[in-house]
Each structure stands twice: as C-alpha cells, then as structure tokens.
Design an enzyme around this catalytic site. Structure first.
Site, PDB file in Angstrom:
ATOM      1  N   LYS A 274      -1.548  -7.861  -4.228  1.00 34.35           N
ATOM      2  CA  LYS A 274      -2.470  -6.731  -4.046  1.00 34.35           C
ATOM      3  C   LYS A 274      -1.651  -5.445  -3.949  1.00 34.35           C
ATOM      4  O   LYS A 274      -0.830  -5.290  -3.042  1.00 34.35           O
ATOM      5  CB  LYS A 274      -3.309  -6.917  -2.788  1.00 34.35           C
TER       6      LYS A 274
ATOM      7  N   HIS B 295       0.825  -1.212   0.000  1.00 35.85           N
ATOM      8  CA  HIS B 295       0.000   0.000   0.000  1.00 35.85           C
ATOM      9  C   HIS B 295       0.857   1.260   0.000  1.00 35.85           C
ATOM     10  O   HIS B 295       1.918   1.297   0.619  1.00 35.85           O
ATOM     11  CB  HIS B 295      -0.899   0.050   1.249  1.00 35.85           C
TER      12      HIS B 295
END
Length: 216
Positions: free
Chosen positions: A151, A125
């Site tokens: 991700k 992230h």
C-alpha cells in the site's frame, strides 16, 4: 468498460471501543466489502472487545495500529504499538496492516505476525508530497517480497501526481498493490485505483474521515 465490481474498504477510526460493533455493522449495511479497524484511534484498546466486535466479519477485516509518523493516533510508545500489532494478529483477521519501515527494521515482528495466518499489507505514506516515480517504484520493489499487498499512499499537490501514482500499477500484479493519492486533488486516484488493479479502495463513514479528503 469496467469488467469487475469495484470493492470498498471502510476505514473506521473511533475513540469509544463500545461503538465499534455498531460502526462495523453500519459500514457493511452501507455496502462496504471490507472494514479497516484503526485501533490507534481507540482511547482504550481491549482485545477481547475487539474480537467480539469483529467475530462475524473476521474474513473481511483489516486490523492496524498506525504509527504517528504515518498519520496514526496511537498515544503509547513505539514498543507498545508493536505489541498491539502482535496481539491484533492473534485475533486472526483477514489482513494485518503494518508500515514498511517496521517490517524492514523488525523482521522478527514481521515473521511473528505472518505466523498468525493473516495476510500482510505493507504500508508506506507520504503526507507532504508525491515523490518521483523512480522513488515510488523503488519503494514498491522493497515492499513486494515482504507481504501479500503493498500500500503506497501520497499527498497530491498537483493533478499530475495522480498519474504518477497510478503508473505504479504497471509494476505490480493485479490485487497486489493499493496506490492512490490523498487530498482534494488526489480523489480521482482513489476512485480509479481499483480499475488499474487495486483489490479495493478506501472510504470512511460520514463524519469519521481517517485521511485527508477521504471519500465518504
């Protein structure tokens, strides 16, 4: 034309573990395909209660305990958080989500979690910006060998950031990458990412967002 139904994972971040089963059922009743249980939000982590709450949905659950450095709420030490992740993997959910940085720095933890049988989501992230496409590709390449799904989530400062993040799908097989932007300017990538190859996108229950501008 969209040739497949778009799948939604509802992220659940609540303080009271006794409400967990209720919120999981609410998510599935609203049409969610999967749920992500953010155990870092819980004021008390009880593995037996967590197992009881997810027992009927084990094959549709993602369990994680997100680090503060990547938007998590866990109040304990990093060593305690890693122990939580190991214990969560023993519950044998469909997926365990851990940070790419943890997988790289603690291969023993990565291997222990893999041995549980749960599929691995490797997360990265950036809550400040969307890096260059070259940096994003490099991050994807580092994560690919370590888990079933990578991700990559960044903050959209400009609409063009959505283009950068969605271009990543050219470098991944279908259903092996989840990549989208956070923030108001990034909502379009949350909607479009399954069309580009993401196995699912993320949403939240009304009033219980776990990320900036998450779709409810």
């Amino acid at each position: 034309m969209i040739k497949r139904r778009l799948k939604i994972c509802t992220s659940i971040g609540i303080r009271n573990i006794n409400m967990l089963n209720e919120k999981i059922e609410e998510a599935f009743n609203l049409g969610s395909d999967l749920v992500e249980i953010r155990t870092d939000y819980l004021s008390q982590i009880d593995f037996s209660l967590t197992k009881e709450a997810i027992k009927n949905y084990m094959d549709r659950c993602i369990l994680t305990c997100r680090a503060k450095s990547e938007g998590g709420e866990f109040k304990g030490s990093e060593e305690e958080r890693q122990e939580v992740l190991l214990n969560l993997s023993k519950l044998k959910p469909a997926y365990i989500d851990i940070e790419l940085s943890l997988a790289q720095s603690k291969p023993k933890i990565l291997n222990s979690i893999k041995s549980s049988g749960a599929s691995m989501i490797l997360s990265w992230h950036d809550f400040e910006d969307t890096p260059s496409i070259q940096f994003l590709k490099s991050t994807l390449d580092k994560a690919k060998p370590l888990g079933e799904i990578v991700k990559i989530v960044t903050m959209a400062k400009d609409f063009s950031d959505n283009i950068s993040i969605l271009n990543l799908y050219k470098n991944s097989k279908p259903n092996r990458l989840i990549a989208f932007c956070m923030g108001e300017k990034g909502q379009i990538s949350r909607i479009l990412c399954p069309i580009f190859g993401s196995p699912f996108t993320y949403a939240s229950l009304p009033g219980l967002s776990t990320a900036p501008a998450q779709i409810m």
